[in-house]
Design a protein around this motif. Structure first.
Motif, short mmCIF file in Angstrom:
data_model
loop_
_atom_site.label_atom_id
_atom_site.label_comp_id
_atom_site.label_asym_id
_atom_site.label_seq_id
_atom_site.Cartn_x
_atom_site.Cartn_y
_atom_site.Cartn_z
N PHE A 1 0.83 -1.22 0.00
CA PHE A 1 0.00 0.00 0.00
C PHE A 1 0.86 1.26 0.00
CE2 PHE A 1 -2.42 -3.27 2.34
CZ PHE A 1 -3.52 -3.37 1.49
N THR A 2 2.02 1.22 -0.65
CA THR A 2 2.92 2.37 -0.60
C THR A 2 2.29 3.60 -1.25
OG1 THR A 2 4.07 1.56 -2.57
CG2 THR A 2 5.06 1.04 -0.44
N THR A 3 1.58 3.43 -2.36
CA THR A 3 0.95 4.57 -3.03
C THR A 3 -0.17 5.13 -2.16
OG1 THR A 3 1.46 3.57 -5.18
CG2 THR A 3 -0.13 5.38 -5.18
N LEU A 4 -0.99 4.26 -1.60
CA LEU A 4 -2.08 4.69 -0.72
C LEU A 4 -1.52 5.46 0.48
CD1 LEU A 4 -5.05 4.72 0.17
CD2 LEU A 4 -4.65 2.50 1.24
N LEU A 5 -0.49 4.94 1.11
CA LEU A 5 0.08 5.60 2.28
C LEU A 5 0.71 6.95 1.91
CD1 LEU A 5 1.54 2.48 4.07
CD2 LEU A 5 -0.39 3.90 4.84
N ALA A 6 1.34 7.03 0.75
CA ALA A 6 1.90 8.31 0.30
C ALA A 6 0.77 9.32 0.08
CB ALA A 6 2.70 8.12 -0.99
N ALA A 7 -0.34 8.86 -0.47
CA ALA A 7 -1.49 9.74 -0.70
C ALA A 7 -2.11 10.18 0.63
CB ALA A 7 -2.53 9.03 -1.56
N VAL A 8 -2.22 9.25 1.57
CA VAL A 8 -2.75 9.57 2.90
C VAL A 8 -1.88 10.64 3.57
CG1 VAL A 8 -3.05 8.63 5.24
CG2 VAL A 8 -4.01 7.42 3.27
N ASP A 9 -0.57 10.47 3.47
CA ASP A 9 0.35 11.46 4.05
C ASP A 9 0.20 12.81 3.34
OD1 ASP A 9 1.32 9.65 5.90
OD2 ASP A 9 3.10 9.15 4.73
N ALA A 10 0.12 12.80 2.01
CA ALA A 10 0.00 14.05 1.24
C ALA A 10 -1.29 14.79 1.59
CB ALA A 10 0.06 13.74 -0.26
N ALA A 11 -2.34 14.05 1.91
CA ALA A 11 -3.62 14.67 2.25
C ALA A 11 -3.70 15.07 3.72
CB ALA A 11 -4.76 13.71 1.92
N GLY A 12 -2.69 14.67 4.50
CA GLY A 12 -2.70 14.99 5.91
C GLY A 12 -3.66 14.15 6.73
N LEU A 13 -3.95 12.94 6.25
CA LEU A 13 -4.92 12.07 6.93
C LEU A 13 -4.26 10.98 7.77
CD1 LEU A 13 -7.44 11.59 3.97
CD2 LEU A 13 -7.71 13.07 5.96
N GLY A 14 -2.95 10.93 7.78
CA GLY A 14 -2.24 9.87 8.49
C GLY A 14 -2.56 9.80 9.97
N ASP A 15 -2.56 10.96 10.64
CA ASP A 15 -2.83 10.97 12.08
C ASP A 15 -4.25 10.51 12.38
OD1 ASP A 15 -0.27 11.80 12.61
OD2 ASP A 15 -0.81 13.90 12.92
N THR A 16 -5.20 10.90 11.54
CA THR A 16 -6.59 10.49 11.74
C THR A 16 -6.73 8.99 11.61
OG1 THR A 16 -7.38 12.60 10.89
CG2 THR A 16 -8.96 10.79 10.92
N LEU A 17 -6.15 8.42 10.55
CA LEU A 17 -6.27 6.98 10.35
C LEU A 17 -5.43 6.18 11.33
CD1 LEU A 17 -6.40 6.63 6.46
CD2 LEU A 17 -8.24 6.30 8.10
N ALA A 18 -4.43 6.82 11.92
CA ALA A 18 -3.60 6.13 12.91
C ALA A 18 -4.23 6.16 14.30
CB ALA A 18 -2.20 6.74 12.95
N GLY A 19 -4.94 7.26 14.61
CA GLY A 19 -5.40 7.41 15.98
C GLY A 19 -6.90 7.47 16.16
N GLY A 20 -7.63 7.79 15.12
CA GLY A 20 -9.09 7.91 15.25
C GLY A 20 -9.76 6.57 15.10
N GLY A 21 -11.03 6.65 14.80
CA GLY A 21 -11.73 5.41 14.50
C GLY A 21 -12.77 5.07 15.52
#
Length: 135
Positions: free
Chosen positions: A15-35
């Motif tokens: 999922f390297t492309t997906l993760l790069a896109a998540v980081d570029a959109a600034g969604l990494g922290d939400t997907l890492a800690g929210g839910g």
């Protein structure tokens, strides 16, 4: 199960492309800690099926990128057993994601190729296409 969605996806290695896109959109922290979240995660192979230049144009347009990424996320933990009982699922993006079970499980025009990858803050279902919300 001791890793969040982002860590689980990173560890999978596909999922390297997906993760790069998540980081570029600034969604990494939400997907890492929210839910909890249910992520219909396109593999690197799924991103490779997009027309040339699509990923680059999405990465250059943060609002559109966020729109596309959040269309792959459903609030709550929805397992494969629950997905097959649904006709649609509300996405974080706001639109309804169509679900069909004719000849396998399909979300939009993507096939679920691997289901129920558990994470501490949700579940990942791997899909074979990138879902694009209606404009």
């Amino acid at each position: 199960m001791s890793k969040n969605i982002v860590e689980t996806a990173r560890e999978a290695g596909s999922f390297t492309t997906l993760l790069a896109a998540v980081d570029a959109a600034g969604l990494g922290d939400t997907l890492a800690g929210g839910g909890p979240f249910t992520v219909f995660a396109p593999s690197d192979e799924a991103f490779a099926k997009l027309p040339a230049g699509t990923v680059e144009s999405l990465l250059a347009d943060r609002a559109k990128l966020t729109d596309v990424l959040t269309y792959h996320v459903v609030p709550g933990r929805v397992t494969a057993a629950e997905v097959v009982q649904l006709e649609t699922a509300p996405t974080v993006q706001g639109a309804e994601l169509p679900i069909t079970t004719d000849g396998g499980v399909h979300v939009g025009d993507a096939n679920v190729v691997s289901a129920d990858i558990e994470a501490t803050n949700g579940v990942i279902h791997v899909i074979d296409r990138v879902l694009l919300p209606a404009a």
